[in-house]
Write a protein that holds these residues in place. Structure first.
Motif, PDB file in Angstrom:
ATOM      1  N   ARG A 369     -32.254 -40.436  35.171  1.00 48.61           N
ATOM      2  CA  ARG A 369     -32.318 -41.357  34.234  1.00 48.61           C
ATOM      3  C   ARG A 369     -31.834 -42.811  34.246  1.00 48.61           C
ATOM      4  N   ALA A 390     -35.804 -43.710  33.573  1.00 44.64           N
ATOM      5  CA  ALA A 390     -35.528 -43.604  31.689  1.00 44.64           C
ATOM      6  C   ALA A 390     -36.711 -43.161  30.880  1.00 44.64           C
ATOM      7  N   MET A 398     -38.210 -34.514  32.413  1.00 47.25           N
ATOM      8  CA  MET A 398     -36.851 -34.248  32.932  1.00 47.25           C
ATOM      9  C   MET A 398     -36.144 -32.817  33.119  1.00 47.25           C
ATOM     10  N   ILE A 425     -28.367 -37.580  27.418  1.00 48.35           N
ATOM     11  CA  ILE A 425     -28.341 -37.919  27.065  1.00 48.35           C
ATOM     12  C   ILE A 425     -27.612 -39.114  26.076  1.00 48.35           C
TER      13      ILE A 425
END
Length: 431
Positions: A369, A390, A398, A425
């Protein structure tokens, strides 16, 4: 409740309160004490130039092995003793202090005994308790000879006239005297280690004491002390996973002593590259250490274990995600190769990289990311920049990509969900 009962209750409560005050007072006194200080190994007032040079040289090696600069360097100028490096903890943010010989801002007025108390017992001059982000829980058995040498080296450096930044700790952790209570419960006894008698002893001292590897790689208890029953078993810290360093776990991820020495010396090995919290370790510490010490660390960490997996990737036993493979070929294979073979001195091998082998996908998600900057590593090694993706990958994509890599090269289950990606995240962004 009649008058007699109230009187009895009041007496009991008063007795309990008095007992609590006595106990807390005793804990405060114990936690605020630095204990006995072993005598200096040299007479600083009467040392020859040759002795001083030997102490200076040893002090530099102690400074490197103890990785002092990783916390005490300036994030703006890079000056290794100026302080200012932020350390984000669950209790608030601390900043590395100025440890140059500045008499106003640094340790220019400290004696070698003062340095020993700070390093081994967490007590600065004036009975000031240091926060245990200063790893005195690991340094507690540092040898007096190493402290004396470190003091000589530090006092010979140029003074850096930069004021210290004050801690930004949350209440009640902002009450510094409260650290005495933590010390009373969690601070190890400050007994200096004996000089190492063999390679494994030297490796243990470098890993557990000077290198303080357990401060990141050992899980924490509810009081945020290291859980030494799980020493080096792996831990999430500052939004990244510091992996399990125990011998069997290292061997299962394909490590050998030779690879580990190469990794510590250059920052690069078939198992990966030093990044996140490990890059400053390379930059300030391990790249500068003597080869014999790196070999001692590797010998201690591996304990004779040999790699228990083939370096070449084996075929996954579980079907991989077609979408994950499609994403990998489209985004990653150009640099890392369709089979994860990488490019020497440029792009990492993925078929032997340990990041996909970790029990948590945290680091893998973060690297994909966020990407990695271009970096000169050490002793001629370097890595080109890796872009972050990202903006190109949804949580679902992902998860599919991570599952593909963990299945193909990590021997992990392909069970990472989009919700887990979102949690990773969120955790990373909080740091």
């Amino acid at each position: 409740m009649d008058k007699a009962q109230r009187s009895k209750f009041t007496k009991i409560a008063a007795g309990l309160a008095a007992a609590a005050v006595v106990v807390l007072g005793g804990m405060y006194i114990a936690g605020s004490a630095s204990g006995s200080v072993p005598p200096a190994t040299v007479d600083f007032a009467n040392i020859s130039a040759e002795q001083k040079q030997k102490l200076f040289d040893r002090g530099l090696q102690v400074f490197r092995a103890a990785d002092c600069a990783a916390c005490h360097s300036s994030p703006t100028t890079g000056a290794e003793l100026a302080g200012g490096m932020a350390m984000v903890t669950p209790m608030g943010t601390l900043y590395g202090t100025n440890i140059s010989p500045s008499r106003e801002h640094g340790i220019g007025q400290w004696s070698a005994d003062d340095l020993y108390r700070a390093v081994a017992r967490g007590m600065a001059p004036g009975r000031k308790n240091l926060y245990p982000a200063m790893p005195y829980a690991s340094y507690h058995d540092i040898t007096r000879a190493d402290v004396d040498a470190l003091w000589v080296w530090l006092q010979a450096q140029p003074a850096v006239e930069v004021a210290n930044r004050q801690p930004e700790m949350n209440f009640p952790f902002s009450i510094r005297p409260g650290l005495a209570l933590w010390n009373a419960l969690e601070r190890p006894a400050g007994e200096p280690a004996s000089e190492a008698a063999n390679t494994l002893d030297r490796g243990a001292y470098l890993v557990n004491t000077l290198g303080h590897c357990g401060e990141c790689h050992t899980p924490r208890t509810s009081s945020f002390a290291m859980d030494l029953s799980k020493s080096l078993a792996g831990n999430v810290i500052e939004g990244a996973y510091a992996p399990d360093l125990r011998p069997k776990a290292m061997a299962e991820r394909g490590w050998s002593e030779q690879d580990l020495v190469q990794f510590l010396r250059t920052g690069l090995s078939p198992q990966g590259v030093m990044t996140m919290g490990m890059f400053p370790v390379l930059q300030h510490s391990s790249a500068h250490m003597e080869e014999a010490d790196l070999k001692a660390m590797a010998a201690y960490l591996m304990q004779g274990e040999k790699p228990s997996v083939k370096l070449a990737a084996e075929a996954p036993q579980t079907p991989t995600s077609a979408n994950g493979e499609r994403i990998y070929v489209g985004l990653c294979a150009g640099c890392h190769g369709v089979d994860g073979q990488g490019q020497p001195h440029s792009s990492l091998r993925l078929d032997t990289n340990t990041t996909a082998m970790f029990p948590t996908p945290l680091n893998l998600v973060r690297v994909i990311r966020e990407g990695l900057p271009e970096r000169d590593l050490a002793h001629g090694e370097r890595m080109q920049a890796m872009p972050g993706f990202a903006d190109q990958l949804s949580h679902e994509d992902m998860a599919d990509l991570v599952n593909y890599m963990r299945l193909r090269w990590g021997r992990q289950k392909g069970d990472v969900t989009p919700a887990q990606v979102a949690d990773v995240i969120k955790s990373a962004e909080s740091h």
